[in-house]
Design a protein around this motif. Structure first.
Motif, PDB file in Angstrom:
ATOM      1  N   ALA A  61     -15.654   9.513   2.549  1.00 17.18           N
ATOM      2  CA  ALA A  61     -14.331   9.254   2.658  1.00 17.18           C
ATOM      3  C   ALA A  61     -14.195   8.013   3.358  1.00 17.18           C
ATOM      4  N   VAL A  62     -15.038   7.510   4.133  1.00 15.90           N
ATOM      5  CA  VAL A  62     -15.099   6.225   4.713  1.00 15.90           C
ATOM      6  C   VAL A  62     -15.452   5.373   3.956  1.00 15.90           C
ATOM      7  N   GLU A  63     -16.392   5.665   3.327  1.00 15.83           N
ATOM      8  CA  GLU A  63     -16.953   4.667   2.042  1.00 15.83           C
ATOM      9  C   GLU A  63     -15.702   4.350   1.210  1.00 15.83           C
ATOM     10  N   ARG A  64     -15.464   5.374   0.674  1.00 15.87           N
ATOM     11  CA  ARG A  64     -14.183   5.387  -0.265  1.00 15.87           C
ATOM     12  C   ARG A  64     -12.944   4.403   0.183  1.00 15.87           C
ATOM     13  N   MET A  65     -12.631   4.230   1.372  1.00 18.28           N
ATOM     14  CA  MET A  65     -11.610   3.687   2.080  1.00 18.28           C
ATOM     15  C   MET A  65     -12.067   2.098   1.804  1.00 18.28           C
ATOM     16  N   ARG A  66     -13.466   1.985   2.276  1.00 16.13           N
ATOM     17  CA  ARG A  66     -13.716   0.362   2.040  1.00 16.13           C
ATOM     18  C   ARG A  66     -13.961   0.002   0.686  1.00 16.13           C
ATOM     19  N   MET A  67     -14.232   0.928  -0.124  1.00 18.55           N
ATOM     20  CA  MET A  67     -14.277   0.432  -1.552  1.00 18.55           C
ATOM     21  C   MET A  67     -12.630   0.259  -2.090  1.00 18.55           C
ATOM     22  N   LEU A  68     -11.763   0.784  -1.810  1.00 16.85           N
ATOM     23  CA  LEU A  68     -10.454   0.501  -2.055  1.00 16.85           C
ATOM     24  C   LEU A  68      -9.938  -0.911  -1.541  1.00 16.85           C
ATOM     25  N   ARG A  69     -10.204  -0.995  -0.199  1.00 17.10           N
ATOM     26  CA  ARG A  69      -9.928  -2.188   0.298  1.00 17.10           C
ATOM     27  C   ARG A  69     -10.291  -3.427  -0.347  1.00 17.10           C
ATOM     28  N   LYS A  70     -11.766  -3.328  -0.577  1.00 18.43           N
ATOM     29  CA  LYS A  70     -12.409  -4.120  -1.574  1.00 18.43           C
ATOM     30  C   LYS A  70     -11.688  -4.711  -2.880  1.00 18.43           C
ATOM     31  N   LEU A  71     -11.228  -3.520  -3.321  1.00 21.32           N
ATOM     32  CA  LEU A  71     -10.465  -3.739  -4.666  1.00 21.32           C
ATOM     33  C   LEU A  71      -9.024  -4.242  -4.653  1.00 21.32           C
ATOM     34  N   GLY A  72      -8.676  -4.648  -3.204  1.00 21.79           N
ATOM     35  CA  GLY A  72      -7.302  -4.995  -2.846  1.00 21.79           C
ATOM     36  C   GLY A  72      -6.346  -4.047  -2.988  1.00 21.79           C
ATOM     37  N   LYS A  73      -6.480  -2.726  -2.735  1.00 20.08           N
ATOM     38  CA  LYS A  73      -5.743  -1.575  -2.643  1.00 20.08           C
ATOM     39  C   LYS A  73      -5.091  -1.547  -1.282  1.00 20.08           C
ATOM     40  N   ARG A  74      -3.676  -1.364  -1.072  1.00 13.15           N
ATOM     41  CA  ARG A  74      -3.163  -1.133   0.015  1.00 13.15           C
ATOM     42  C   ARG A  74      -3.166   0.282   0.324  1.00 13.15           C
ATOM     43  N   LEU A  75      -3.300   0.503   1.763  1.00 14.95           N
ATOM     44  CA  LEU A  75      -3.540   2.006   2.281  1.00 14.95           C
ATOM     45  C   LEU A  75      -2.527   2.193   3.337  1.00 14.95           C
ATOM     46  N   VAL A  76      -1.902   3.550   3.265  1.00 15.58           N
ATOM     47  CA  VAL A  76      -1.097   4.015   4.158  1.00 15.58           C
ATOM     48  C   VAL A  76      -1.416   5.644   4.589  1.00 15.58           C
ATOM     49  N   VAL A  77      -1.761   5.787   5.760  1.00 17.22           N
ATOM     50  CA  VAL A  77      -1.870   7.259   6.133  1.00 17.22           C
ATOM     51  C   VAL A  77      -0.725   7.871   6.432  1.00 17.22           C
ATOM     52  N   LEU A  78      -0.373   8.894   5.824  1.00 18.04           N
ATOM     53  CA  LEU A  78       1.105   9.854   6.166  1.00 18.04           C
ATOM     54  C   LEU A  78       0.541  11.069   6.574  1.00 18.04           C
ATOM     55  N   THR A  79       0.498  11.358   7.634  1.00 17.18           N
ATOM     56  CA  THR A  79       0.282  12.714   8.135  1.00 17.18           C
ATOM     57  C   THR A  79       1.180  13.721   8.940  1.00 17.18           C
ATOM     58  N   ASN A  80       1.167  14.906   8.672  1.00 17.72           N
ATOM     59  CA  ASN A  80       1.933  15.853   9.258  1.00 17.72           C
ATOM     60  C   ASN A  80       1.482  16.319  10.671  1.00 17.72           C
ATOM     61  N   ALA A  81       0.324  15.748  11.177  1.00 18.11           N
ATOM     62  CA  ALA A  81      -0.169  16.180  12.229  1.00 18.11           C
ATOM     63  C   ALA A  81       0.617  15.563  13.539  1.00 18.11           C
ATOM     64  N   ALA A  82       1.359  16.477  14.293  1.00 18.88           N
ATOM     65  CA  ALA A  82       2.397  15.803  15.188  1.00 18.88           C
ATOM     66  C   ALA A  82       1.795  16.101  16.444  1.00 18.88           C
ATOM     67  N   SER A  83       0.717  16.488  16.838  1.00 15.79           N
ATOM     68  CA  SER A  83       0.210  16.855  18.094  1.00 15.79           C
ATOM     69  C   SER A  83      -0.261  15.656  18.888  1.00 15.79           C
ATOM     70  N   TYR A  84      -0.481  14.715  18.253  1.00 18.40           N
ATOM     71  CA  TYR A  84      -0.842  13.553  18.741  1.00 18.40           C
ATOM     72  C   TYR A  84      -0.120  12.221  18.746  1.00 18.40           C
ATOM     73  N   THR A  85      -0.236  11.334  19.680  1.00 19.57           N
ATOM     74  CA  THR A  85       0.804  10.023  19.634  1.00 19.57           C
ATOM     75  C   THR A  85      -0.017   9.204  18.525  1.00 19.57           C
ATOM     76  N   ARG A  86       0.638   8.209  18.350  1.00 19.16           N
ATOM     77  CA  ARG A  86      -0.223   7.230  17.100  1.00 19.16           C
ATOM     78  C   ARG A  86      -1.457   6.593  17.932  1.00 19.16           C
ATOM     79  N   THR A  87      -1.448   6.397  18.907  1.00 17.46           N
ATOM     80  CA  THR A  87      -2.665   5.818  19.552  1.00 17.46           C
ATOM     81  C   THR A  87      -3.737   6.778  19.523  1.00 17.46           C
ATOM     82  N   GLU A  88      -3.514   7.898  19.672  1.00 15.95           N
ATOM     83  CA  GLU A  88      -4.646   9.185  19.752  1.00 15.95           C
ATOM     84  C   GLU A  88      -5.057   9.458  18.216  1.00 15.95           C
TER      85      GLU A  88
END
Length: 300
Positions: A61-88
């Motif tokens: 998954a880490v390598e896939r995100m790097r590949m997508l960035r190299k292709l110029g793709k924009r990325l946003v993580v949308l998570t339902n994990a509400a236990s953590y602050t954004r910093t965490e």
């Protein structure tokens, strides 16, 4: 822990309260996200089942995100994990090897906190939360306290906030249900997920607890996070200028990720091997629910 069939049946039983959407007649099939790049300029990524399973990054998954960035793709993580602050949350992703920036992460916690109304002086939100949660990222206009085993808060809190199932028990479900039956108050659910994929299986999440509490009641309850539009509006705001048909929601569930993405008017990609449907034939679940993604791929 609960099983995939039970989780799927529970999602289906709640279908009337979920968004509605239209779906493609057939799904394209691929091996990974690399097979979809000609069709999308941006990806909204679920975390559990797409980037990580529990506290471990999904292989590749880490390598896939790097590949997508190299292709110029924009990325946003949308998570339902509400236990953590954004910093965490961001620190967790960096620890796992991902390079997301703060502006690329939207959590249901952020969306819920931004909408919490202020109570009159002396009233607080009582939160089911992780023990170390200090609510430091909450707006200054609201006060949040740990619910824990505080029976006074059950009686006197202005409303209740479900952030985490950590340490939650059936006894606490019964107590909160009884408190709301006696005195209806707002219940805000910052994680609508019924289950989440962990290393050892599927864990019970706040969405399931909320439905158990409010079953048969008319208590005012609001959900923030996928599949609801409030979460997708927040994520799409980070991708301004990109046509909706060139944006894909990538997730591991039909009822949160695929249904929510389709209702938001964007493309959808279901990852099959790391989340809710790991080890199962997803075709039967798609046929039963009639929730069909634009793409089905094996892995991230």
């Amino acid at each position: 822990m609960i099983g995939t069939d039970d989780a799927f049946d529970m999602y289906e039983s709640l279908r009337s309260g979920l968004p509605t959407a239209s779906f493609p007649e057939v799904s394209r099939i691929g091996n990974d996200l690399g097979d979809t790049t000609a069709h999308y300029d941006a990806y909204i990524l679920d975390a559990f089942g797409v980037l990580n399973r529990g506290e471990a990054a999904i292989a590749g998954a880490v390598e896939r995100m790097r590949m997508l960035r190299k292709l110029g793709k924009r990325l946003v993580v949308l998570t339902n994990a509400a236990s953590y602050t954004r910093t965490e949350v961001l620190a967790k992703y960096h620890r796992l090897g991902f390079d997301f920036e703060a502006s690329e992460v939207v959590s249901s916690r952020d969306v819920a906190f931004s909408a919490l109304p202020r109570f009159p002086e002396g009233q607080v939100w009582a939160a089911a939360a992780a023990p170390k949660d200090d609510f430091s990222d909450a707006p200054d206009t609201v006060q949040i306290c740990h619910l824990g085993d505080d029976t006074d808060l059950l009686d006197n809190a202005g409303g209740f906030l479900l952030l985490s199932s950590d340490g939650w028990t059936e006894a606490k479900t019964a107590l909160l249900k009884e408190a709301l039956q006696k005195k209806p108050r707002p219940l805000v659910v910052a994680n609508p997920d019924l289950v989440a994929p962990r290393e050892e299986g599927l864990s019970v999440e706040p969405g399931l607890i909320a439905h158990e509490i409010t079953q048969g009641m008319r208590n005012p309850t609001v959900f923030f996070g996928k599949p609801h539009g409030n979460a997708f509006r927040a994520a799409l705001a980070r991708l301004e200028g990109i046509a909706p048909q060139r944006i894909a929601m990538v997730g591991d569930t039909l009822h949160t990720d695929v249904l929510g993405g389709a209702a938001a008017g964007i493309g959808t990609i279901l990852i099959t091997d790391h989340g809710l449907f790991r080890g199962h034939d997803v075709a039967s679940y798609i046929a039963q629910s009639e929730i069909r993604p634009n793409w089905i791929v094996t892995t991230t």
